[in-house]
Write a protein that holds these residues in place. Structure first.
Motif, PDB file in Angstrom:
ATOM      1  N   LYS A 199       0.849  -1.190   0.000  1.00  0.00           N
ATOM      2  CA  LYS A 199       0.000   0.000   0.000  1.00  0.00           C
ATOM      3  C   LYS A 199       0.882   1.237   0.000  1.00  0.00           C
ATOM      4  CE  LYS A 199      -4.165  -1.847   0.996  1.00  0.00           C
ATOM      5  NZ  LYS A 199      -5.462  -1.467   0.527  1.00  0.00           N
ATOM      6  N   THR A 200       0.452   2.254  -0.743  1.00  0.00           N
ATOM      7  CA  THR A 200       1.122   3.547  -0.714  1.00  0.00           C
ATOM      8  C   THR A 200       0.181   4.542  -0.049  1.00  0.00           C
ATOM      9  OG1 THR A 200       2.336   3.042  -2.734  1.00  0.00           O
ATOM     10  CG2 THR A 200       2.194   5.364  -2.098  1.00  0.00           C
ATOM     11  N   ILE A 201       0.668   5.176   1.008  1.00  0.00           N
ATOM     12  CA  ILE A 201      -0.133   6.084   1.818  1.00  0.00           C
ATOM     13  C   ILE A 201       0.380   7.504   1.608  1.00  0.00           C
ATOM     14  CG2 ILE A 201      -0.944   6.606   4.145  1.00  0.00           C
ATOM     15  CD1 ILE A 201       0.100   3.725   4.883  1.00  0.00           C
ATOM     16  N   SER A 202      -0.510   8.409   1.224  1.00  0.00           N
ATOM     17  CA  SER A 202      -0.159   9.828   1.098  1.00  0.00           C
ATOM     18  C   SER A 202      -0.393  10.492   2.453  1.00  0.00           C
ATOM     19  CB  SER A 202      -1.012  10.496   0.028  1.00  0.00           C
ATOM     20  OG  SER A 202      -0.773   9.910  -1.225  1.00  0.00           O
ATOM     21  N   ILE A 203       0.631  11.208   2.933  1.00  0.00           N
ATOM     22  CA  ILE A 203       0.604  11.775   4.284  1.00  0.00           C
ATOM     23  C   ILE A 203       0.974  13.251   4.228  1.00  0.00           C
ATOM     24  CG2 ILE A 203       1.573  11.604   6.617  1.00  0.00           C
ATOM     25  CD1 ILE A 203       2.481   8.715   5.783  1.00  0.00           C
TER      26      ILE A 203
ATOM     27  N   ASP B  54      -3.093  -8.637   5.814  1.00  0.00           N
ATOM     28  CA  ASP B  54      -4.317  -8.499   6.615  1.00  0.00           C
ATOM     29  C   ASP B  54      -4.337  -7.253   7.493  1.00  0.00           C
ATOM     30  OD1 ASP B  54      -5.418 -10.849   5.551  1.00  0.00           O
ATOM     31  OD2 ASP B  54      -4.466 -12.100   7.082  1.00  0.00           O
ATOM     32  N   VAL B  55      -3.906  -6.129   6.949  1.00  0.00           N
ATOM     33  CA  VAL B  55      -3.985  -4.850   7.656  1.00  0.00           C
ATOM     34  C   VAL B  55      -4.930  -3.955   6.862  1.00  0.00           C
ATOM     35  CG1 VAL B  55      -2.710  -2.841   8.495  1.00  0.00           C
ATOM     36  CG2 VAL B  55      -1.630  -5.096   8.543  1.00  0.00           C
ATOM     37  N   THR B  56      -5.934  -3.421   7.528  1.00  0.00           N
ATOM     38  CA  THR B  56      -6.933  -2.598   6.842  1.00  0.00           C
ATOM     39  C   THR B  56      -6.417  -1.176   6.613  1.00  0.00           C
ATOM     40  OG1 THR B  56      -7.977  -1.827   8.880  1.00  0.00           O
ATOM     41  CG2 THR B  56      -8.821  -3.900   7.931  1.00  0.00           C
ATOM     42  N   ASP B  57      -7.019  -0.515   5.629  1.00  0.00           N
ATOM     43  CA  ASP B  57      -6.699   0.898   5.396  1.00  0.00           C
ATOM     44  C   ASP B  57      -7.032   1.721   6.625  1.00  0.00           C
ATOM     45  OD1 ASP B  57      -5.977   0.091   2.866  1.00  0.00           O
ATOM     46  OD2 ASP B  57      -7.605   1.153   1.832  1.00  0.00           O
ATOM     47  N   GLU B  58      -8.093   1.348   7.311  1.00  0.00           N
ATOM     48  CA  GLU B  58      -8.496   2.075   8.523  1.00  0.00           C
ATOM     49  C   GLU B  58      -7.436   1.968   9.613  1.00  0.00           C
ATOM     50  OE1 GLU B  58     -10.501  -0.140   6.885  1.00  0.00           O
ATOM     51  OE2 GLU B  58     -11.891   1.304   5.995  1.00  0.00           O
ATOM     52  N   ALA B  59      -6.832   0.793   9.772  1.00  0.00           N
ATOM     53  CA  ALA B  59      -5.782   0.611  10.783  1.00  0.00           C
ATOM     54  C   ALA B  59      -4.551   1.430  10.431  1.00  0.00           C
ATOM     55  CB  ALA B  59      -5.427  -0.866  10.918  1.00  0.00           C
ATOM     56  N   LEU B  60      -4.191   1.458   9.142  1.00  0.00           N
ATOM     57  CA  LEU B  60      -3.046   2.258   8.705  1.00  0.00           C
ATOM     58  C   LEU B  60      -3.307   3.744   8.963  1.00  0.00           C
ATOM     59  CD1 LEU B  60      -2.368   0.452   5.305  1.00  0.00           C
ATOM     60  CD2 LEU B  60      -0.995   0.256   7.389  1.00  0.00           C
ATOM     61  N   THR B  61      -4.501   4.194   8.598  1.00  0.00           N
ATOM     62  CA  THR B  61      -4.878   5.596   8.793  1.00  0.00           C
ATOM     63  C   THR B  61      -4.850   5.960  10.271  1.00  0.00           C
ATOM     64  OG1 THR B  61      -6.238   5.599   6.797  1.00  0.00           O
ATOM     65  CG2 THR B  61      -6.714   7.303   8.439  1.00  0.00           C
ATOM     66  N   GLU B  62      -5.427   5.124  11.101  1.00  0.00           N
ATOM     67  CA  GLU B  62      -5.491   5.395  12.541  1.00  0.00           C
ATOM     68  C   GLU B  62      -4.092   5.492  13.151  1.00  0.00           C
ATOM     69  OE1 GLU B  62      -7.201   3.343  16.624  1.00  0.00           O
ATOM     70  OE2 GLU B  62      -8.170   2.861  14.723  1.00  0.00           O
ATOM     71  N   ALA B  63      -3.195   4.593  12.743  1.00  0.00           N
ATOM     72  CA  ALA B  63      -1.831   4.611  13.289  1.00  0.00           C
ATOM     73  C   ALA B  63      -1.133   5.930  12.976  1.00  0.00           C
ATOM     74  CB  ALA B  63      -1.031   3.442  12.722  1.00  0.00           C
ATOM     75  N   ILE B  64      -1.357   6.445  11.783  1.00  0.00           N
ATOM     76  CA  ILE B  64      -0.710   7.702  11.378  1.00  0.00           C
ATOM     77  C   ILE B  64      -1.388   8.910  12.010  1.00  0.00           C
ATOM     78  CG2 ILE B  64      -0.234   9.198   9.397  1.00  0.00           C
ATOM     79  CD1 ILE B  64       0.069   6.529   7.771  1.00  0.00           C
ATOM     80  N   GLU B  65      -2.700   8.926  11.995  1.00  0.00           N
ATOM     81  CA  GLU B  65      -3.423  10.074  12.553  1.00  0.00           C
ATOM     82  C   GLU B  65      -3.293  10.161  14.070  1.00  0.00           C
ATOM     83  OE1 GLU B  65      -7.337  10.015  10.735  1.00  0.00           O
ATOM     84  OE2 GLU B  65      -6.521  10.894   8.903  1.00  0.00           O
ATOM     85  N   ASP B  66      -3.107   9.024  14.734  1.00  0.00           N
ATOM     86  CA  ASP B  66      -2.920   9.033  16.188  1.00  0.00           C
ATOM     87  C   ASP B  66      -1.641   9.748  16.612  1.00  0.00           C
ATOM     88  OD1 ASP B  66      -5.308   7.760  16.710  1.00  0.00           O
ATOM     89  OD2 ASP B  66      -4.411   5.825  17.245  1.00  0.00           O
ATOM     90  N   ILE B  67      -0.667   9.857  15.707  1.00  0.00           N
ATOM     91  CA  ILE B  67       0.577  10.546  16.062  1.00  0.00           C
ATOM     92  C   ILE B  67       0.638  11.950  15.453  1.00  0.00           C
ATOM     93  CG2 ILE B  67       1.908   8.452  16.524  1.00  0.00           C
ATOM     94  CD1 ILE B  67       3.179   8.827  13.709  1.00  0.00           C
ATOM     95  N   GLY B  68      -0.498  12.427  14.918  1.00  0.00           N
ATOM     96  CA  GLY B  68      -0.590  13.825  14.537  1.00  0.00           C
ATOM     97  C   GLY B  68      -0.453  14.190  13.070  1.00  0.00           C
ATOM     98  N   PHE B  69      -0.441  13.195  12.198  1.00  0.00           N
ATOM     99  CA  PHE B  69      -0.333  13.486  10.771  1.00  0.00           C
ATOM    100  C   PHE B  69      -1.665  13.152  10.094  1.00  0.00           C
ATOM    101  CE2 PHE B  69       3.877  12.305  12.332  1.00  0.00           C
ATOM    102  CZ  PHE B  69       4.537  13.494  12.086  1.00  0.00           C
ATOM    103  N   ASP B  70      -1.843  13.661   8.866  1.00  0.00           N
ATOM    104  CA  ASP B  70      -3.085  13.418   8.136  1.00  0.00           C
ATOM    105  C   ASP B  70      -2.827  12.507   6.942  1.00  0.00           C
ATOM    106  OD1 ASP B  70      -4.819  15.094   9.683  1.00  0.00           O
ATOM    107  OD2 ASP B  70      -3.871  16.830   8.745  1.00  0.00           O
ATOM    108  N   VAL B  71      -3.725  11.544   6.768  1.00  0.00           N
ATOM    109  CA  VAL B  71      -3.684  10.658   5.610  1.00  0.00           C
ATOM    110  C   VAL B  71      -4.618  11.239   4.561  1.00  0.00           C
ATOM    111  CG1 VAL B  71      -4.236   8.355   4.750  1.00  0.00           C
ATOM    112  CG2 VAL B  71      -3.136   8.635   6.986  1.00  0.00           C
ATOM    113  N   THR B  72      -4.091  11.473   3.357  1.00  0.00           N
ATOM    114  CA  THR B  72      -4.905  12.048   2.289  1.00  0.00           C
ATOM    115  C   THR B  72      -5.307  11.018   1.251  1.00  0.00           C
ATOM    116  OG1 THR B  72      -2.943  12.780   1.098  1.00  0.00           O
ATOM    117  CG2 THR B  72      -3.968  14.366   2.613  1.00  0.00           C
ATOM    118  N   GLY B  73      -4.753   9.805   1.351  1.00  0.00           N
ATOM    119  CA  GLY B  73      -5.139   8.762   0.418  1.00  0.00           C
ATOM    120  C   GLY B  73      -4.318   7.510   0.607  1.00  0.00           C
ATOM    121  N   ILE B  74      -4.912   6.376   0.234  1.00  0.00           N
ATOM    122  CA  ILE B  74      -4.212   5.089   0.268  1.00  0.00           C
ATOM    123  C   ILE B  74      -4.539   4.359  -1.025  1.00  0.00           C
ATOM    124  CG2 ILE B  74      -3.992   2.850   1.413  1.00  0.00           C
ATOM    125  CD1 ILE B  74      -4.755   4.175   4.037  1.00  0.00           C
ATOM    126  N   LYS B  75      -3.486   3.872  -1.691  1.00  0.00           N
ATOM    127  CA  LYS B  75      -3.714   3.035  -2.865  1.00  0.00           C
ATOM    128  C   LYS B  75      -2.859   1.795  -2.821  1.00  0.00           C
ATOM    129  CE  LYS B  75      -1.852   6.706  -5.706  1.00  0.00           C
ATOM    130  NZ  LYS B  75      -1.438   7.166  -6.907  1.00  0.00           N
TER     131      LYS B  75
END
Length: 68
Positions: free
Chosen positions: A3-7, A47-68
């Motif tokens: 997965k590529t996550i835009s942050i 078996d890692v959801t996009d929601e789990a990836l987003t939550e891990a990043i947003e919990d430390i103060g950054f914003d996820v703008t997209g996942i592909k």
């Protein structure tokens, strides 16, 4: 799966290290590569959801703008 996550909000090496640590701690993540200049993280995971990836990043103060 890869997965590529835009942050947004990463400004320094400390930021990229924090994102790397947060994503690496998720169960199922086998590799993380953060591109500070590009504002992206590439994650190899099983078996890692996009929601789990987003939550891990947003919990430390950054914003996820997209996942592909």
């Amino acid at each position: 799966m890869v997965k590529t996550i835009s942050i947004t909000g990463m400004k320094c090496e400390h930021c990229s290290a924090a994102v790397t640590k947060a994503l690496s701690e998720l169960e199922g993540v086998t590799a993380v590569n953060v591109d500070l200049a590009g504002g992206k993280a590439t994650v190899d995971a099983v078996d890692v959801t996009d929601e789990a990836l987003t939550e891990a990043i947003e919990d430390i103060g950054f914003d996820v703008t997209g996942i592909k």
